[in-house]
Scaffold this motif. Structure first.
Motif, PDB file in Angstrom:
ATOM      1  N   LEU A  45       4.284  -0.957  -4.023  1.00 30.08           N
ATOM      2  CA  LEU A  45       4.392  -1.412  -2.637  1.00 30.08           C
ATOM      3  C   LEU A  45       5.099  -2.763  -2.542  1.00 30.08           C
ATOM      4  CD1 LEU A  45       0.915  -0.382  -1.168  1.00 30.08           C
ATOM      5  CD2 LEU A  45       3.131   0.685  -0.747  1.00 30.08           C
ATOM      6  N   GLY A  46       4.808  -3.653  -3.503  1.00 27.32           N
ATOM      7  CA  GLY A  46       5.470  -4.959  -3.516  1.00 27.32           C
ATOM      8  C   GLY A  46       6.973  -4.835  -3.735  1.00 27.32           C
ATOM      9  N   LEU A  47       7.351  -3.939  -4.678  1.00 29.90           N
ATOM     10  CA  LEU A  47       8.779  -3.733  -4.929  1.00 29.90           C
ATOM     11  C   LEU A  47       9.474  -3.133  -3.713  1.00 29.90           C
ATOM     12  CD1 LEU A  47       8.666  -2.365  -8.597  1.00 29.90           C
ATOM     13  CD2 LEU A  47       9.353  -4.646  -7.842  1.00 29.90           C
TER      14      LEU A  47
ATOM     15  N   CYS B 252       9.931  -5.824  -1.165  1.00 27.79           N
ATOM     16  CA  CYS B 252      11.043  -6.717  -1.519  1.00 27.79           C
ATOM     17  C   CYS B 252      12.392  -6.055  -1.239  1.00 27.79           C
ATOM     18  CB  CYS B 252      10.950  -7.104  -2.991  1.00 27.79           C
ATOM     19  SG  CYS B 252       9.536  -8.178  -3.391  1.00 27.79           S
ATOM     20  N   ALA B 253      12.498  -4.761  -1.610  1.00 24.45           N
ATOM     21  CA  ALA B 253      13.760  -4.051  -1.363  1.00 24.45           C
ATOM     22  C   ALA B 253      14.051  -3.937   0.126  1.00 24.45           C
ATOM     23  CB  ALA B 253      13.703  -2.657  -2.001  1.00 24.45           C
ATOM     24  N   LEU B 254      13.002  -3.628   0.903  1.00 26.71           N
ATOM     25  CA  LEU B 254      13.188  -3.511   2.348  1.00 26.71           C
ATOM     26  C   LEU B 254      13.583  -4.850   2.960  1.00 26.71           C
ATOM     27  CD1 LEU B 254      12.995  -1.625   4.779  1.00 26.71           C
ATOM     28  CD2 LEU B 254      10.590  -2.253   5.002  1.00 26.71           C
TER      29      LEU B 254
ATOM     30  N   SER C 172      -9.521   2.931 -15.027  1.00 29.01           N
ATOM     31  CA  SER C 172      -8.440   3.807 -14.586  1.00 29.01           C
ATOM     32  C   SER C 172      -8.109   3.559 -13.109  1.00 29.01           C
ATOM     33  CB  SER C 172      -8.822   5.267 -14.801  1.00 29.01           C
ATOM     34  OG  SER C 172      -7.830   6.134 -14.304  1.00 29.01           O
ATOM     35  N   MET C 173      -9.150   3.401 -12.297  1.00 29.31           N
ATOM     36  CA  MET C 173      -8.940   3.143 -10.885  1.00 29.31           C
ATOM     37  C   MET C 173      -8.255   1.797 -10.676  1.00 29.31           C
ATOM     38  SD  MET C 173     -11.736   3.130  -7.809  1.00 29.31           S
ATOM     39  CE  MET C 173     -12.598   1.707  -8.521  1.00 29.31           C
ATOM     40  N   VAL C 174      -8.633   0.794 -11.457  1.00 25.27           N
ATOM     41  CA  VAL C 174      -8.000  -0.521 -11.351  1.00 25.27           C
ATOM     42  C   VAL C 174      -6.519  -0.424 -11.686  1.00 25.27           C
ATOM     43  CG1 VAL C 174      -7.909  -2.832 -12.353  1.00 25.27           C
ATOM     44  CG2 VAL C 174     -10.118  -1.819 -11.751  1.00 25.27           C
ATOM     45  N   TRP C 175      -6.192   0.337 -12.744  1.00 20.26           N
ATOM     46  CA  TRP C 175      -4.791   0.521 -13.113  1.00 20.26           C
ATOM     47  C   TRP C 175      -4.017   1.251 -12.016  1.00 20.26           C
ATOM     48  CZ3 TRP C 175      -1.876  -1.784 -16.510  1.00 20.26           C
ATOM     49  CH2 TRP C 175      -2.447  -2.384 -17.624  1.00 20.26           C
ATOM     50  N   GLN C 176      -4.631   2.261 -11.444  1.00 18.91           N
ATOM     51  CA  GLN C 176      -3.975   3.007 -10.371  1.00 18.91           C
ATOM     52  C   GLN C 176      -3.719   2.125  -9.152  1.00 18.91           C
ATOM     53  OE1 GLN C 176      -6.423   6.401  -9.596  1.00 18.91           O
ATOM     54  NE2 GLN C 176      -5.951   7.407 -11.542  1.00 18.91           N
ATOM     55  N   VAL C 177      -4.758   1.362  -8.771  1.00 20.25           N
ATOM     56  CA  VAL C 177      -4.599   0.468  -7.629  1.00 20.25           C
ATOM     57  C   VAL C 177      -3.547  -0.595  -7.919  1.00 20.25           C
ATOM     58  CG1 VAL C 177      -5.747  -1.257  -6.198  1.00 20.25           C
ATOM     59  CG2 VAL C 177      -6.931   0.866  -6.764  1.00 20.25           C
TER      60      VAL C 177
END
Length: 244
Positions: free
Chosen positions: A62-64, A67-69, A50-55
């Motif tokens: 954050l990556g998206l 990219c948008a910024l 669950s923690m891996v999925w959350q991270v």
């Protein structure tokens, strides 16, 4: 067995239910006991997964956002530069009427405003040269004074972007300037004026014998031009003396 033999550690194994478990074992020497604690592997790894999925989800978001910024910031920089390049290309092709957007508040906006100012000056000089050439051509082709005054006013009207224009000619007999031709004004309402007075909108042009350009005239000015519908209040005036 490992606990009874005195070993301490953790192992993954299968319990009596046939379920994989994580077991921790040690020996309690004082009691002579072997102590074992176990937990199902599913229970152990579920919080980790669950923690891996959350991270992972956070990293993707954050990556998206990054990219948008980058796209927004990159566009805010590249778009004005592309616009300046397009203006430069059109100027190179001979179009001096193009202008670059001046909405940017940084150095690019400052460069755009400087470029637009230069283009306005160049276009104005070119228009004046063309107007001068047209005036000379009109003077050469004119058969009489009315035709010359009409052609001259049309050229100046177009070049200066005026709303009204008038041509007055000095009369030696009366020592005054009399109306010859006008655009946008009722000739019957235009009165002659004396040359010796040197007053009004023609005073500076007559006194110094050079072009007079009056800008930013306030609304409460004494200047008034008689029109068919009433008096017109000028915001800008140009008086051009012609010496022959």
């Amino acid at each position: 067995l490992r606990a009874r033999s005195g070993e301490t550690g953790t192992v993954e194994s299968v319990d009596y239910r046939g379920e994989p478990v994580l077991a921790a074992h040690t020996r309690i020497a004082r009691m002579g006991w072997g102590f074992v604690v176990k937990q199902d592997l599913a229970e152990v790894y579920t919080p980790i997964e669950s923690m891996v999925w959350q991270v992972g989800t956070i990293l993707v978001i954050l990556g998206l956002l990054a990219c948008a910024l980058s796209y927004i910031l990159g566009g805010s920089i590249t778009r004005p530069i592309v616009a300046l390049a397009e203006v430069s290309r059109k100027v190179e092709e001979g179009d001096l009427s193009v202008r670059s957007p001046e909405d940017a508040l940084d150095e690019i906006g400052l460069l755009a405003r400087a470029l637009n100012g230069t283009l306005e000056m160049m276009e104005g000089q070119l228009n004046l040269r063309q107007a001068g050439a047209e005036i000379v051509e009109a003077a050469a082709k004119a058969r009489d004074l009315p035709e010359f005054s009409r052609t001259l006013l049309e050229v100046l009207y177009k070049t200066t972007g005026s709303n009204i224009a008038a041509f007055h000619l000095y009369s030696d007999a009366n020592d005054r300037f009399e109306h010859v031709h006008s655009i946008g004004m009722n000739p019957e309402l235009l009165e002659p004026f004396h040359a010796a007075s040197m007053e009004g909108e023609f005073g500076e042009a007559l006194a110094f014998r050079k072009l007079s350009h009056t800008r930013d005239i306030p609304e409460d000015t004494a200047y008034r031009f008689k029109m068919t519908a009433g008096n017109a209040v000028p915001r800008e005036m140009i008086a051009i003396p012609l010496l022959v």
